[in-house]
Design a protein around this motif. Structure first.
Motif, PDB file in Angstrom:
ATOM      1  N   SER A 201       1.392  12.295  -7.108  1.00 36.89           N
ATOM      2  CA  SER A 201       0.605  12.493  -5.895  1.00 36.89           C
ATOM      3  C   SER A 201       1.073  13.740  -5.155  1.00 36.89           C
ATOM      4  CB  SER A 201       0.739  11.276  -4.969  1.00 36.89           C
ATOM      5  OG  SER A 201       0.274  10.109  -5.604  1.00 36.89           O
ATOM      6  N   SER A 223       2.175  12.876   4.199  1.00 36.98           N
ATOM      7  CA  SER A 223       2.518  12.044   3.043  1.00 36.98           C
ATOM      8  C   SER A 223       1.701  12.474   1.829  1.00 36.98           C
ATOM      9  CB  SER A 223       2.223  10.563   3.320  1.00 36.98           C
ATOM     10  OG  SER A 223       2.953  10.086   4.421  1.00 36.98           O
ATOM     11  N   ARG A 225      -0.344  11.566  -1.380  1.00 41.16           N
ATOM     12  CA  ARG A 225      -1.096  10.343  -1.670  1.00 41.16           C
ATOM     13  C   ARG A 225      -2.256  10.628  -2.611  1.00 41.16           C
ATOM     14  NH1 ARG A 225      -2.479   7.840   3.651  1.00 41.16           N
ATOM     15  NH2 ARG A 225      -0.907   9.149   4.628  1.00 41.16           N
ATOM     16  N   PHE A 228      -6.859   7.255  -2.097  1.00 39.56           N
ATOM     17  CA  PHE A 228      -6.894   6.863  -0.695  1.00 39.56           C
ATOM     18  C   PHE A 228      -8.321   6.990  -0.156  1.00 39.56           C
ATOM     19  CE2 PHE A 228      -5.906  11.286  -1.242  1.00 39.56           C
ATOM     20  CZ  PHE A 228      -6.707  11.951  -0.326  1.00 39.56           C
ATOM     21  N   ARG A 243      -1.950   5.573  -3.000  1.00 42.78           N
ATOM     22  CA  ARG A 243      -0.643   5.574  -3.681  1.00 42.78           C
ATOM     23  C   ARG A 243       0.124   6.781  -3.156  1.00 42.78           C
ATOM     24  NH1 ARG A 243      -0.701   2.340  -8.407  1.00 42.78           N
ATOM     25  NH2 ARG A 243      -2.764   1.820  -9.226  1.00 42.78           N
ATOM     26  N   THR A 244       1.386   6.583  -2.761  1.00 44.38           N
ATOM     27  CA  THR A 244       2.054   7.650  -2.017  1.00 44.38           C
ATOM     28  C   THR A 244       3.358   8.162  -2.608  1.00 44.38           C
ATOM     29  OG1 THR A 244       3.184   6.019  -0.645  1.00 44.38           O
ATOM     30  CG2 THR A 244       1.081   6.862   0.162  1.00 44.38           C
ATOM     31  N   SER A 252       0.301   2.252   0.080  1.00 41.47           N
ATOM     32  CA  SER A 252       0.582   2.507   1.491  1.00 41.47           C
ATOM     33  C   SER A 252      -0.505   1.946   2.413  1.00 41.47           C
ATOM     34  CB  SER A 252       0.697   4.017   1.716  1.00 41.47           C
ATOM     35  OG  SER A 252       0.817   4.325   3.090  1.00 41.47           O
TER      36      SER A 252
END
Length: 328
Positions: A201, A223, A225, A228, A243-244, A252
């Protein structure tokens, strides 16, 4: 207290005036009675998806004002079952774009909400899933995704109803998949996703100027990611969940907003649930976080109080579906 809701019932390929029925708690209670015209209510549509074993073509719709889901049997199914597609409103229709069965697809279909019918239109030039899609200047843009070789791609293409064809424009600076493409203040923003074909990511963001057809880097998210939800809302870009971690395996509930005037990202209240493969939609002054992998819940964000609350649940636990709000 039970809530009444309305649905159109029509036979396959029958475009005559639909029969209107009213039902409560999934039981038909009356026919041919229309006590109130609900046809102009805003609707959240959910189409396609995958449950780990089967690809789906079903569609559901949520009447936002009544807070009720229609039965999937009352809505025409997409012609092609698939998941990791994009669903957007354009030209008073819904467009389902790309997605995956066993491999990437280039299928594009349109849904006529008045006649409850899906139809096939010109396919994408490149087969892709985990793509980004948005509309600016009366034009649909599609960027990135994974191709048939499971490689991240930079390419972008656009569609207009006048030509009924997809044409290439300048590619993104970075190959991305499971990113988001957001239309905001006349520009496109390609946000986050996976890059380098290694499921890693990223937090990078780039902006596309429609007039010059050029991309430029802007401020990174706080962040990294992928998978999302993102959308333009109340003059800013909102990003939630996904997903981070560097390996993309940590899910997340963190949300942040981008101010294009200051070129800065700021975190806001986190969602109540961590989720990925979600979609964000808006209506009036509310933001809706819809579904996600392994969850069928919906959360609503009130920007005035900076708080999230749970809403009605989805009628299916299928993940990786397309989501769009339809407004007349």
């Amino acid at each position: 207290m039970d809530v009444l809701h309305m649905a159109y019932i029509s036979s396959t390929n029958n475009i005559t005036k639909p029969k209107i029925s009213l039902y409560r708690s999934d039981k038909l209670i009356n026919d041919n009675i229309l006590p109130i015209d609900l046809t102009n209510n805003p609707q959240i549509y959910v189409c396609g998806g995958y449950d780990g074993q089967q690809f789906y073509s079903q569609c559901y719709k949520l009447d936002i004002l009544l807070n009720n889901w229609s039965k999937d049997s009352l809505l025409d199914h997409m012609i092609h079952s698939r998941y990791h597609l994009k669903l957007i409103q354009f030209d008073n229709k819904l467009y389902s774009i790309g997605g995956r069965q066993d491999i990437s697809t280039n299928w594009v279909e349109t849904y006529d909400t008045r006649n409850n019918l899906w139809a096939v239109v010109s396919p994408l030039n490149i087969k892709r899933y985990g793509l980004g899609a948005a509309v600016i200047n009366n034009t649909i843009y599609v960027c990135g995704g994974l191709n048939t070789n499971e490689l991240s791609i930079k390419s972008c293409e656009y569609f207009t109803r006048e030509t009924n064809e997809w044409m290439f424009t300048n590619p993104m600076l970075t190959a991305r998949d499971f990113h988001e493409l957001v239309a905001h203040e006349g520009c496109l923003y390609a946000i986050g996703g996976n890059s380098n074909n290694n499921n890693q990511s990223v937090n990078t963001v780039e902006k596309y100027e429609h007039s010059s057809q050029t991309w430029e880097q802007v401020a990174n998210m706080t962040s990294a990611r992928s998978s999302f939800g993102a959308i333009s809302f109340m003059g800013k870009i909102y990003v939630c969940g996904g997903r981070t971690s560097n390996t993309g395996q940590t899910v997340s509930n963190i949300c942040e907003v981008y101010d294009s005037h200051t070129n800065k990202w700021t975190q806001i209240s986190s969602m109540k649930e961590s989720r990925f493969d979600l979609q964000l939609v808006t209506y009036n002054d509310k933001l809706y976080a819809v579904g996600g992998d392994k969850t069928n819940t919906i959360e609503i964000y009130d920007y005035m109080s900076d708080r999230w609350s749970h809403s009605i649940t989805l009628p299916t636990k299928v993940g990786a579906f397309g989501v769009s709000i339809y407004k007349n």
